[in-house]
Design an enzyme around this catalytic site. Structure first.
Site, short mmCIF file in Angstrom:
data_model
loop_
_atom_site.label_atom_id
_atom_site.label_comp_id
_atom_site.label_asym_id
_atom_site.label_seq_id
_atom_site.Cartn_x
_atom_site.Cartn_y
_atom_site.Cartn_z
N ASP A 122 -10.95 0.83 -1.66
CA ASP A 122 -11.18 2.69 -1.54
C ASP A 122 -11.47 2.98 -0.02
OD1 ASP A 122 -13.32 0.78 -1.94
OD2 ASP A 122 -14.36 2.07 -3.38
N ASP B 237 1.31 -1.12 -2.48
CA ASP B 237 2.10 -0.02 -2.93
C ASP B 237 1.37 1.43 -2.20
OD1 ASP B 237 4.21 1.59 -4.05
OD2 ASP B 237 3.73 1.28 -5.97
N ASP C 137 2.43 3.65 1.34
CA ASP C 137 2.63 5.05 1.62
C ASP C 137 2.15 5.92 2.27
OD1 ASP C 137 5.25 4.50 0.24
OD2 ASP C 137 4.87 5.67 -1.42
#
Ligand code: NAD
Length: 360
Positions: free
Chosen positions: A227, A251, A255
């Site tokens: 986080d 993943d 991005d």
């Protein structure tokens, strides 16, 4: 040096961008006295048209017999192409998953670099983008939540879904080693991302990464919770060199990191196994909207070829020369349509390739 390169041009803009990357590799070969032998292979939609399947045993065998694979992109317009009327296991993307599995590619490397020349395309505040950044996200690709056991069932009259996040120490060790090896070729810093305050798999991840770190005393290691990593990526991306993490965290974070660079046409990637073997491809797709028009940005593919020189062939000077040639071309104001801004000179895909070759 003599190297065998399997080349998968693929679909859409694939053939155009690969042609430019091969031009660049040929320029490197000529200048530095190497021989690159190419074998062209079909995969994706073009393989469906020719062979009825997106990936053949012959393509897999030739890739395995090569030193590295250079790939364009596969797939077509998912709304209109007849390839997407086929069952899922016969669609172009099945070829991509199949080849990654067949070649044992467990580590995905995605460099995220903000060129000062393109900082205007970065969505972050100017005081952050002005510093630039140059990081690489290494994502574990074959384990974790996406590959664990899953089921949906009724428990005491309530529908319940379960996904399993499992990693063994060997899977963690091999990706950690890869991360430290790559960091040794960069700025020698590894940030390992986990959720060790909650997850057992993350606590094992952290323990194994700490063990591997002992073999790389020159590399600085830090651990960061996922986080916090998501926040730090937009607050101060310049702090990162190599970020290594498990499949799902990678993943999402990769991005996020690619978004802050501004353009998909600039982002290379590599997927590697335990050896120096890798498959190198741009992060973007086959861009059917601009295919066949000589408009695509070939830089992501050219930078993927530079990664191949660096990580599979250990040709560091050659890789540096290609990356420097890209920088000079941008400095000189040349841009394809996707990265165009006021005062720059618009060029086609093939002109961009030529300009980069001239600067090697
Ligand atoms: P895309 O990345 O192909 O295109 C998204 C947008 O980015 C488009 O507007 C496109 O023109 C632009 N773009 C992408 N690469 C560019 C480049 N090099 N230069 C200039 N502009 C570029 O994503 P999509 O439209 O969602 O997918 C199209 C097809 O590609 C689909 O079939 C998809 O499955 C496939 N795909 C393949 C790969 C791969 O081969 N690894 C990855 C992602 C998507």
């Amino acid at each position: 040096m003599n190297k065998k390169i399997a080349v998968i041009k693929g679909d859409g803009i694939g053939p155009e961008i690969i042609t430019e990357a091969m031009k660049v590799l040929d320029t490197v070969a000529q200048k530095y006295g190497h021989t690159f032998e190419y074998t062209q292979l079909l995969m994706g939609g073009c393989s469906i048209d020719a062979n009825g399947v997106p990936l053949t045993d012959e393509t897999i065998a030739t890739c395995k017999a090569s030193d590295a694979v250079l790939m364009g992109s596969i797939g077509g317009d998912t709304n209109t192409s007849p390839w997407y009327k086929l069952p899922a296991n016969l669609r172009p993307e099945a070829g991509l998953l199949g080849i990654r599995k067949a070649l044992g590619l467990f580590a995905n490397l995605r460099p995220c670099l903000l060129y000062p020349q393109l900082s205007g395309a970065c969505p972050l505040k100017e005081e952050i983008s002005a510093k630039g950044f140059d990081m690489l996200i290494m994502r574990e690709l074959t384990g974790g939540l996406y590959f664990g056991e899953r089921k949906t069932e009724e428990v005491n009259g309530v529908m319940t879904a379960i996904d399993t996040l499992s990693y063994n120490e060997n899977e963690i060790r091999r990706i950690a080693i890869k991360a430290f090896e790559v960091a040794m070729k960069r700025r020698k810093k590894v940030t390992s991302v986990d959720k060790a305050n909650v997850l057992d798999s993350s606590r094992l991840w952290r323990k194994v990464v700490n063990e591997v770190a002992k073999d790389y005393p020159e590399v600085t290691l830090e651990h960061m919770l996922v986080d916090n990593s998501a926040m730090q990526l937009v607050k101060d991306p310049a702090q990162f060199d190599v970020m290594v993490t498990e499949n799902m965290f990678g993943d999402i974070l990769s991005d996020e990191a690619s978004m802050i660079t501004g353009s998909i046409g600039m982002l290379p990637s590599a997927s590697m196994n335990e050896t120096k073997f890798g498959l190198y491809e741009p992060s973007g797709g086959s861009a059917p909207d601009i295919a066949g028009q000589n408009k695509a940005n070939p830089i992501a593919t050219i930078l993927s070829a530079a990664m191949m020189l660096r990580y599979s062939f250990d040709l560091i000077d050659e890789a540096d020369a290609v990356e420097e040639a890209v920088r000079k071309t941008l400095d000189d104001g040349y841009r394809t349509g996707d990265i165009m801004s006021d005062g720059c000179k618009a060029v086609s895909c093939s002109e961009m390739g030529d300009l980069i070759c001239q600067r090697i």
